[in-house]
Design a protein around this motif. Structure first.
Motif, PDB file in Angstrom:
ATOM      1  N   ASP A 240       0.722  -0.911  -0.302  1.00 14.18           N
ATOM      2  CA  ASP A 240       0.012  -0.309   0.331  1.00 14.18           C
ATOM      3  C   ASP A 240       0.339   1.384  -0.183  1.00 14.18           C
ATOM      4  OD1 ASP A 240      -2.507  -1.154  -0.112  1.00 14.18           O
ATOM      5  OD2 ASP A 240      -3.160  -0.897   2.001  1.00 14.18           O
TER       6      ASP A 240
ATOM      7  N   ARG B 252      -2.901   0.574  -4.217  1.00 14.84           N
ATOM      8  CA  ARG B 252      -1.983  -0.451  -4.090  1.00 14.84           C
ATOM      9  C   ARG B 252      -1.649  -0.357  -5.570  1.00 14.84           C
ATOM     10  NH1 ARG B 252      -2.920  -6.156  -1.119  1.00 14.84           N
ATOM     11  NH2 ARG B 252      -2.068  -4.769   0.305  1.00 14.84           N
TER      12      ARG B 252
ATOM     13  N   ARG C   8      -7.155   1.795  -2.997  1.00 17.09           N
ATOM     14  CA  ARG C   8      -7.819   0.750  -1.613  1.00 17.09           C
ATOM     15  C   ARG C   8      -9.201   1.485  -0.604  1.00 17.09           C
ATOM     16  NH1 ARG C   8      -6.379  -4.477  -1.836  1.00 17.09           N
ATOM     17  NH2 ARG C   8      -5.917  -4.176   0.520  1.00 17.09           N
ATOM     18  N   ARG C   9      -8.296   3.212  -0.276  1.00 16.31           N
ATOM     19  CA  ARG C   9      -9.070   3.769   0.407  1.00 16.31           C
ATOM     20  C   ARG C   9      -8.973   5.182   0.098  1.00 16.31           C
ATOM     21  NH1 ARG C   9      -7.494   1.874   6.211  1.00 16.31           N
ATOM     22  NH2 ARG C   9      -9.011   3.375   6.568  1.00 16.31           N
TER      23      ARG C   9
END
Length: 193
Positions: A23, A73, A93-94
């Motif tokens: 990440d 990622r 991812r977020r």
């Protein structure tokens, strides 16, 4: 609440962000469509940008714009060697919100990239800065009016209307509204009634 929405809300409400292997914290530089975002990698010293795919689980749940920090990622660079046809190199991812970014900067455990350390912290909203500037201008105008129209150095103050529009574009007529026409009847007999 659906399974997808529940997990996305949990990511948004989680204050302590933990990064898994692979990440990377990135900054969004442009939104390129419904499911593509151009990001600047935090671990890349070159400062180049790359495209990241936004998964469908974020659709209508997470909003971001240029300058927003996200976790992505990426595909291993060794897999992409010699392939010029690949433009999308990672997946979002977020989304990191202000409280999460503040917490990551405060921790100093190496999760926040050094490439983003030079950013100003807590700059706030541009509208707040504009409002602060307007309040300062109003305070100066009140002080000038209190002093009797004289400047602090003793010289007479110039007309404020001429200097206050410096750098602002001229006002344009609003064509979205109908013009209201008023007619004044100068009939004196209606006034006597």
């Amino acid at each position: 609440m659906s399974h997808r929405r529940k997990h996305v809300h949990a990511l948004a409400n989680e204050l302590a962000v933990t990064l898994e292997d692979g990440d990377v914290v990135c900054r969004v530089t442009a939104v390129c469509g419904a499911n593509l975002v151009e990001v600047e990698r935090g671990d890349d010293d070159a400062g180049g940008t790359t495209l990241v795919r936004v998964p469908n689980k974020f659709k209508k749940l997470a909003w971001f714009r240029a300058g927003t920090h996200v976790v992505a990622r990426f595909v291993d660079a060794r897999e992409l060697e010699g392939r010029d046809d690949v433009k999308v190199t990672g997946e979002l991812r977020r989304v990191l919100y202000a409280e999460q970014v503040k917490e990551m900067r405060r921790r100093d455990d190496g999760t926040w990239p050094k490439a983003f350390e030079s950013e100003e912290r807590g700059t706030g909203c541009a509208l707040r800065e504009l409002a602060g500037a307007l309040e300062e201008d109003e305070a100066r105008a009140r002080a000038t009016a209190r002093d009797g129209g004289e400047a602090r150095d003793g010289s007479a103050d110039e007309d404020d209307d001429e200097g206050s529009d410096d750098g602002l574009p001229p006002l344009v007529a609003n064509r979205n509204r109908r013009r209201v026409r008023t007619y004044v009847d100068s009939d004196e007999s209606s006034d006597s009634d």
